[in-house]
Design an enzyme around this catalytic site. Structure first.
Site, PDB file in Angstrom:
ATOM      1  N   PHE A 224      48.019  38.960  36.192  1.00  0.00           N
ATOM      2  CA  PHE A 224      48.503  40.330  36.305  1.00  0.00           C
ATOM      3  C   PHE A 224      47.639  41.221  35.420  1.00  0.00           C
ATOM      4  O   PHE A 224      47.476  40.956  34.236  1.00  0.00           O
ATOM      5  CB  PHE A 224      49.971  40.421  35.883  1.00  0.00           C
TER       6      PHE A 224
ATOM      7  N   ARG B 228      48.350  52.713  32.378  1.00  0.00           N
ATOM      8  CA  ARG B 228      47.449  53.259  33.405  1.00  0.00           C
ATOM      9  C   ARG B 228      46.224  53.929  32.784  1.00  0.00           C
ATOM     10  O   ARG B 228      45.169  54.012  33.398  1.00  0.00           O
ATOM     11  CB  ARG B 228      48.183  54.302  34.249  1.00  0.00           C
TER      12      ARG B 228
ATOM     13  N   GLU C  58      41.783  51.360  47.829  1.00  0.00           N
ATOM     14  CA  GLU C  58      42.913  50.635  47.222  1.00  0.00           C
ATOM     15  C   GLU C  58      42.567  50.194  45.805  1.00  0.00           C
ATOM     16  O   GLU C  58      41.409  49.878  45.514  1.00  0.00           O
ATOM     17  CB  GLU C  58      43.213  49.376  48.046  1.00  0.00           C
ATOM     18  N   ASP C  59      43.582  50.129  44.960  1.00  0.00           N
ATOM     19  CA  ASP C  59      43.350  49.631  43.603  1.00  0.00           C
ATOM     20  C   ASP C  59      43.173  48.109  43.605  1.00  0.00           C
ATOM     21  O   ASP C  59      42.189  47.586  43.114  1.00  0.00           O
ATOM     22  CB  ASP C  59      44.495  50.059  42.667  1.00  0.00           C
TER      23      ASP C  59
ATOM     24  N   ASP D 189      46.319  41.879  46.612  1.00  0.00           N
ATOM     25  CA  ASP D 189      46.865  40.640  46.066  1.00  0.00           C
ATOM     26  C   ASP D 189      47.174  39.714  47.247  1.00  0.00           C
ATOM     27  O   ASP D 189      46.277  39.060  47.777  1.00  0.00           O
ATOM     28  CB  ASP D 189      48.104  41.042  45.255  1.00  0.00           C
TER      29      ASP D 189
HETATM   30  P1  5GP Z   1      49.885  42.854  47.882  1.00  0.00           P
HETATM   31  O1  5GP Z   1      50.707  43.495  48.944  1.00  0.00           O
HETATM   32  O2  5GP Z   1      48.425  42.717  48.236  1.00  0.00           O
HETATM   33  O3  5GP Z   1      50.471  41.540  47.435  1.00  0.00           O
HETATM   34  O4  5GP Z   1      50.031  43.738  46.582  1.00  0.00           O
HETATM   35  C1  5GP Z   1      49.359  44.915  46.423  1.00  0.00           C
HETATM   36  C2  5GP Z   1      50.042  45.792  45.421  1.00  0.00           C
HETATM   37  O5  5GP Z   1      50.719  45.036  44.408  1.00  0.00           O
HETATM   38  C3  5GP Z   1      49.019  46.631  44.698  1.00  0.00           C
HETATM   39  O6  5GP Z   1      48.762  47.837  45.380  1.00  0.00           O
HETATM   40  C4  5GP Z   1      49.666  46.817  43.350  1.00  0.00           C
HETATM   41  O7  5GP Z   1      50.541  47.926  43.398  1.00  0.00           O
HETATM   42  C5  5GP Z   1      50.486  45.573  43.134  1.00  0.00           C
HETATM   43  N1  5GP Z   1      49.772  44.565  42.340  1.00  0.00           N
HETATM   44  C6  5GP Z   1      49.301  43.363  42.746  1.00  0.00           C
HETATM   45  N2  5GP Z   1      48.694  42.709  41.742  1.00  0.00           N
HETATM   46  C7  5GP Z   1      48.768  43.507  40.665  1.00  0.00           C
HETATM   47  C8  5GP Z   1      48.303  43.382  39.306  1.00  0.00           C
HETATM   48  O8  5GP Z   1      47.687  42.403  38.872  1.00  0.00           O
HETATM   49  N3  5GP Z   1      48.548  44.431  38.476  1.00  0.00           N
HETATM   50  C9  5GP Z   1      49.213  45.548  38.883  1.00  0.00           C
HETATM   51  N4  5GP Z   1      49.400  46.503  37.978  1.00  0.00           N
HETATM   52  N5  5GP Z   1      49.656  45.703  40.165  1.00  0.00           N
HETATM   53  C10 5GP Z   1      49.438  44.694  41.035  1.00  0.00           C
END
Ligand code: 5GP
Length: 304
Positions: A275, A288, A222-223, A226
């Site tokens: 962010f 990206r 995973e990237d 959050d």
């Molecule tokens: P979660 O479901 O854990 O809240 O969010 C995960 C997804 O939200 C990540 O896979 C990504 O696509 C997006 N996301 C959450 N935080 C960031 C951030 O700081 N930057 C970017 N570009 N995407 C984020």
């Protein structure tokens, strides 16, 4: 008082391999100089700025770099405004005491525009100005991903794991991680999207995996994690397909924002609640291709 600079005890480092940089930005700057073929020395000299009555040095300044061909000292400043003000004061004092010495303070914006010129950024027109702060530099990411690959190589020894990536944010991380893992791995990708207007954070599979994961050792790459909602849903979906093992390797962990407890076996960096973009991560499909992970200026976040 007869002020004169103090030479470093050992010859100053002149290559990235030999230098022990105090800060990531210094290493990156040294690489830029190498790229341009500009010779440099790292912290070769210390300039006493203030002496006590008994002659002891009570304040001194060691500029980060000396460029012998230009007879120029460079001090990098990517730090907070308070520290910049202090550096200004020291530089003024240095110029008073050593009028023949040339020192230049390189600000963050100069540094970013140098990165752009250097071409490592792949900055689009104007992208450099949108970046507020680099949280993890390209070289720092490279080292960390290298470590993660080594750890995976040890932990999965004797097995042939399947790395599953979630598009598109994971592209850079997956490409680097798999090259640092010395195992007979396979890779597969899936694309997901959040339901429009669905507040539960539920995810929908837009494009599913090509591989059957039943009985496989699956590593979900995973990237960024959050709130953990996306990951929790994905793990439930993948578990239902009965892999032999299922673990998670996330490049970035925004732990302070976590709502759902998800097991992260491997984490690149823990980051604050901001962010971020770059190294695969986007803001409205931009940024990206930045080679580092950065926060954006508030103006950039407001742009459509
Ligand atoms: P979660 O479901 O854990 O809240 O969010 C995960 C997804 O939200 C990540 O896979 C990504 O696509 C997006 N996301 C959450 N935080 C960031 C951030 O700081 N930057 C970017 N570009 N995407 C984020």
């Amino acid at each position: 008082m007869n002020a004169r600079p103090l030479e470093a005890r050992t010859p100053p480092p002149t290559s990235v391999e030999d230098a022990r940089f105090a800060h990531e930005s210094e290493e990156e700057f040294a690489r830029i100089l190498d790229f341009y073929g500009v010779r440099w020395q790292y912290e070769p000299r210390t300039f006493p700025l203030q002496y006590a009555d008994d002659g002891r040095i009570v304040e001194a300044f060691s500029p980060d770099f000396y460029l012998p061909d230009l007879d120029l000292y460079i001090e990098l400043t990517t730090l907070k405004q308070g520290l910049v003000t202090d550096k200004h004061r020291k530089l003024r004092r240095l110029q008073e005491l050593y009028p023949g010495v040339h020192v230049k303070l390189l600000y963050k914006r100069d540094y970013l525009s140098l990165l752009t010129k250097y071409g490592i950024g792949g900055f689009g027109e104007g992208d450099g100005a949108d970046v507020r702060e680099i949280l993890h530099s390209a070289s720092e990411i490279e080292r960390r991903v290298n470590d993660l690959g080594a750890q995976l190589t040890r932990d999965y020894a004797g097995r042939a794991p399947l790395f599953v990536g979630v598009l598109k944010g994971v592209t850079c991380f997956m490409a680097d991680l798999m090259r640092h893992t010395s195992l007979p791995i396979s890779i597969d990708f899936m694309t997901i999207s959040s339901y429009e207007g669905d507040r539960s954070g539920a995810v929908r599979i837009v494009q599913d995996l090509a591989e059957d994961i039943h009985g496989r050792d699956v590593l979900l790459v995973e990237d960024i994690v959050d709130t953990g909602m996306t990951l929790a849903t994905l793990l439930t979906m993948l578990r239902a397909r009965e892999p032999a093992t299922l673990a998670v390797c996330a490049l970035l962990d925004k732990r302070v924002r976590r709502l759902v407890d998800v097991p992260l076996g491997y984490v690149g960096f823990e980051i604050p609640d901001e962010f971020v973009v770059g190294y695969g991560l986007d803001y409205r499909q931009r940024f990206r291709n930045l080679p580092f992970i950065a926060t954006l200026a508030p103006e950039a976040l407001q742009k459509k």
